[in-house]
Enzyme design. Structure first.
Site, PDB file in Angstrom:
ATOM      1  N   HIS A  52       0.845  -1.201   0.000  1.00 37.85           N
ATOM      2  CA  HIS A  52       0.000   0.000   0.000  1.00 37.85           C
ATOM      3  C   HIS A  52       0.870   1.237   0.000  1.00 37.85           C
ATOM      4  O   HIS A  52       1.897   1.291   0.672  1.00 37.85           O
ATOM      5  CB  HIS A  52      -0.961   0.007   1.190  1.00 37.85           C
ATOM      6  N   HIS A  79       1.035   5.034   1.071  1.00 34.67           N
ATOM      7  CA  HIS A  79       0.397   6.052   1.914  1.00 34.67           C
ATOM      8  C   HIS A  79       0.431   7.397   1.199  1.00 34.67           C
ATOM      9  O   HIS A  79       1.469   7.806   0.665  1.00 34.67           O
ATOM     10  CB  HIS A  79       1.145   6.213   3.234  1.00 34.67           C
TER      11      HIS A  79
HETATM   12  P1  5GP Z   1       1.401   0.075   7.434  1.00 31.47           P
HETATM   13  O1  5GP Z   1       1.902   0.371   8.819  1.00 31.47           O
HETATM   14  O2  5GP Z   1       1.252  -1.409   7.178  1.00 31.47           O
HETATM   15  O3  5GP Z   1       2.194   0.779   6.363  1.00 31.47           O
HETATM   16  O4  5GP Z   1      -0.005   0.756   7.344  1.00 31.47           O
HETATM   17  C1  5GP Z   1      -1.229   0.089   7.383  1.00 31.47           C
HETATM   18  C2  5GP Z   1      -2.280   1.162   7.447  1.00 31.47           C
HETATM   19  O5  5GP Z   1      -3.532   0.563   7.249  1.00 31.47           O
HETATM   20  C3  5GP Z   1      -2.313   1.881   8.799  1.00 31.47           C
HETATM   21  O6  5GP Z   1      -2.116   3.267   8.585  1.00 31.47           O
HETATM   22  C4  5GP Z   1      -3.692   1.554   9.346  1.00 31.47           C
HETATM   23  O7  5GP Z   1      -4.290   2.632  10.031  1.00 31.47           O
HETATM   24  C5  5GP Z   1      -4.474   1.168   8.098  1.00 31.47           C
HETATM   25  N1  5GP Z   1      -5.509   0.180   8.356  1.00 31.47           N
HETATM   26  C6  5GP Z   1      -5.372  -0.961   9.063  1.00 31.47           C
HETATM   27  N2  5GP Z   1      -6.526  -1.649   9.080  1.00 31.47           N
HETATM   28  C7  5GP Z   1      -7.423  -0.912   8.365  1.00 31.47           C
HETATM   29  C8  5GP Z   1      -8.798  -1.091   8.036  1.00 31.47           C
HETATM   30  O8  5GP Z   1      -9.442  -2.078   8.383  1.00 31.47           O
HETATM   31  N3  5GP Z   1      -9.369  -0.126   7.273  1.00 31.47           N
HETATM   32  C9  5GP Z   1      -8.688   0.977   6.848  1.00 31.47           C
HETATM   33  N4  5GP Z   1      -9.369   1.871   6.132  1.00 31.47           N
HETATM   34  N5  5GP Z   1      -7.392   1.176   7.150  1.00 31.47           N
HETATM   35  C10 5GP Z   1      -6.763   0.256   7.896  1.00 31.47           C
END
Ligand code: 5GP
Ligand code: ZN
Length: 141
Positions: A100, A102
């Site tokens: 993903h 950001h």
């Molecule tokens: P990472 O730390 O893996 O780069 O970021 C994962 C992101 O996904 C985090 O910013 C978190 O808030 C978001 N996230 C996790 N679970 C969900 C969810 O169920 N729905 C949405 N919309 N975002 C999520």
């Protein structure tokens, strides 16, 4: 698709999310725990863990979707700029193993830093040493 992946569930609409952009290959939705207004993630519909798993076509589609999302947020929220980035691997903060990107809208005086503020682990090796190590496996030797 990975049956245990939260983002795959969002793609399949098994899990509710605030989707702001969707096409055949890419989907984008508001982060559930926003660090700034309209903090958004842009993801490929295929379950890939990291950018190293994508084909050239996948990359093109993902970045094309990313551009549309940035344009959409610029037009609707009108931030002064953006930080756009990927947490690649646990050490870098990747929690969800579905690639993903950001998108973090930024405003002057919002208290945030640049990508440079994530880490400053000054290397012991010289730039020449590091360059030699990498370039022999690149396409410039
Ligand atoms: P990472 O730390 O893996 O780069 O970021 C994962 C992101 O996904 C985090 O910013 C978190 O808030 C978001 N996230 C996790 N679970 C969900 C969810 O169920 N729905 C949405 N919309 N975002 C999520
Ligand atoms: Zn997934």
């Amino acid at each position: 698709m990975d049956n245990n992946c939260i983002f795959c569930k969002i793609i399949k609409k098994e899990l509710e999310s605030k989707i702001i952009y969707e096409d055949q290959n890419v989907i984008s939705f508001l982060d559930i725990n926003p660090h700034t207004i309209a903090h958004t993630v842009v993801i490929p519909k295929k379950h890939y863990s990291t950018i190293l798993d994508l084909s050239n076509d996948d990359i093109l589609q993902l970045f094309s979707g990313l551009q549309k999302v940035v344009d959409l947020i610029k037009k609707t929220i009108n931030p002064d700029g953006f930080n756009i980035g990927i947490n690649h691997g646990r050490v870098a903060g990747q929690v969800i193993d579905h690639l993903h990107i950001h998108v973090l809208p930024r405003f002057f005086n919002d208290g945030g830093g640049s990508i440079h503020s994530i880490i400053f682990n000054k290397p012991k090796e010289s730039l020449d040493e590091i360059y030699e190590k990498i370039k022999k496996y690149g396409n410039r030797s």
